[in-house]
Enzyme design. Structure first.
Site, PDB file in Angstrom:
ATOM      1  N   HIS A 130      -7.119  -6.228  -0.222  1.00 34.78           N
ATOM      2  CA  HIS A 130      -5.966  -5.356  -0.044  1.00 34.78           C
ATOM      3  C   HIS A 130      -4.979  -5.939   0.972  1.00 34.78           C
ATOM      4  CE1 HIS A 130      -3.927  -1.507  -0.377  1.00 34.78           C
ATOM      5  NE2 HIS A 130      -3.894  -1.399   0.938  1.00 34.78           N
ATOM      6  N   GLU A 175      -9.855  -5.567  -4.990  1.00 32.83           N
ATOM      7  CA  GLU A 175      -9.488  -4.342  -4.290  1.00 32.83           C
ATOM      8  C   GLU A 175      -9.563  -3.115  -5.192  1.00 32.83           C
ATOM      9  OE1 GLU A 175      -5.354  -3.673  -3.143  1.00 32.83           O
ATOM     10  OE2 GLU A 175      -4.917  -5.754  -3.661  1.00 32.83           O
ATOM     11  N   SER A 179       0.837  -1.197   0.000  1.00 25.66           N
ATOM     12  CA  SER A 179       0.000   0.000   0.000  1.00 25.66           C
ATOM     13  C   SER A 179       0.877   1.254   0.000  1.00 25.66           C
ATOM     14  CB  SER A 179      -0.960  -0.053   1.185  1.00 25.66           C
ATOM     15  OG  SER A 179      -2.019   0.854   1.022  1.00 25.66           O
TER      16      SER A 179
END
Length: 295
Positions: free
Chosen positions: A267, A237, A142
């Site tokens: 995710h 996601e 991320s």
């Protein structure tokens, strides 16, 4: 099996109301990320990386002369060594390396470029330990994937040796939030939604900044000269397009890039590898990739 296991993770994530406020969000991510503890055969110890908090880890049989430098996710506002300890330590086992996890400063208390500076400090700390750049892999999920790309961009601009490879899980590469899957995957993503990302982006990179700056949104960087990159992303996601567009940009710049899209995964799913076979498989694939590129 994959369906039942990921459904159990979805249930874990939805077992409590979504937290409100930075302190509650940080506590919740640490809680769900550390649901399953680190394996008993892994050794972890704290380290001061030139003023930046970090944690070494090593699993039996790992090569101490090679390192995976890892930046956790959490939208630059949450996430920690605690929330990602199981992921990082098992990634080290799979890659047969030591790992160094970095507890970089978080927004909104420390907005851009604080996390960038901490990432660079961690890199220079490793280099001053006598480690060759070719013996270091850099990775993150991320926002940590974003930090990974930004670090490489800065090293390249400075003419410094680059890491052997980069490993990205569900990378957040576009803080302008222009990816189509923010809308098309909205209904199936239990974690990341556009309004939430907008709040994170405002905290980290206030609207006065140009979010197309490659050090904020590496999707818009010139990626030529980057080392080999592995991108792992789930099909369920909202940040799927951040990964696929990055892979296309890297490939167009003649970067050796591998894109893996994992069916039904959400995710940063390898965080829950202890009870998720696809999380363990993703780490095994990443370990093979890292081993193949480290000197």
């Amino acid at each position: 099996m994959a369906h039942s296991e990921i459904d159990a993770i979805r249930a874990l994530l939805g077992s409590k109301p979504r937290p409100v406020g930075w302190a509650e969000r940080r506590q919740r991510l640490d809680e769900v990320g550390s649901t399953w503890p680190v394996a008993s055969d892994v050794e972890c110890w704290a380290v001061d990386c030139a003023g930046v908090a970090g944690e070494w880890s090593i699993a039996p049989g790992s090569d101490t002369s090679r390192v995976l430098l890892y930046f956790h996710g959490g939208g630059y506002c949450s996430g920690s060594i605690v929330s990602h300890r199981r992921l990082v330590t098992e990634a080290g086992r799979a890659a047969r390396t030591r790992t160094l996890a970095i507890d970089y400063r978080r927004a909104p208390e420390h907005p851009y470029p604080a996390a960038r500076e901490d990432a660079l400090s961690a890199w220079h700390f490793l280099r001053k330990q006598g480690l060759a750049a070719a013996s270091i892999a850099v990775g993150g999920d991320s926002a940590g994937g974003n930090l990974t790309l930004g670090l490489i961009d800065r090293l390249r601009a400075a003419g410094e040796p680059l890491p052997a490879c980069a490993w990205l899980i569900s990378p957040w590469t576009d803080l302008t939030m222009s990816g189509a899957t923010l809308a098309t995957k909205e209904a199936v993503d239990p974690l990341i939604h556009k309004a939430y990302l907008a709040e994170l982006a405002d905290a980290y990179a206030p609207p006065s900044l140009d979010r197309r700056d490659p050090l904020i949104s590496p999707l818009f960087a010139d990626l030529s000269g980057f080392p080999p990159v592995l991108i792992q992303v789930g099909s369920a996601e909202t940040l799927l397009a951040d990964a696929t567009r990055l892979a296309e940009a890297a490939g167009s710049a003649d970067v050796d890039v591998t894109l893996q899209i994992w069916p039904q995964m959400i995710h940063a799913w390898p965080v829950w590898n202890a009870k998720l076979e696809d999380g363990r498989r993703a780490l095994a694939r990443a370990g093979q990739f890292i081993q193949s590129h480290l000197r």
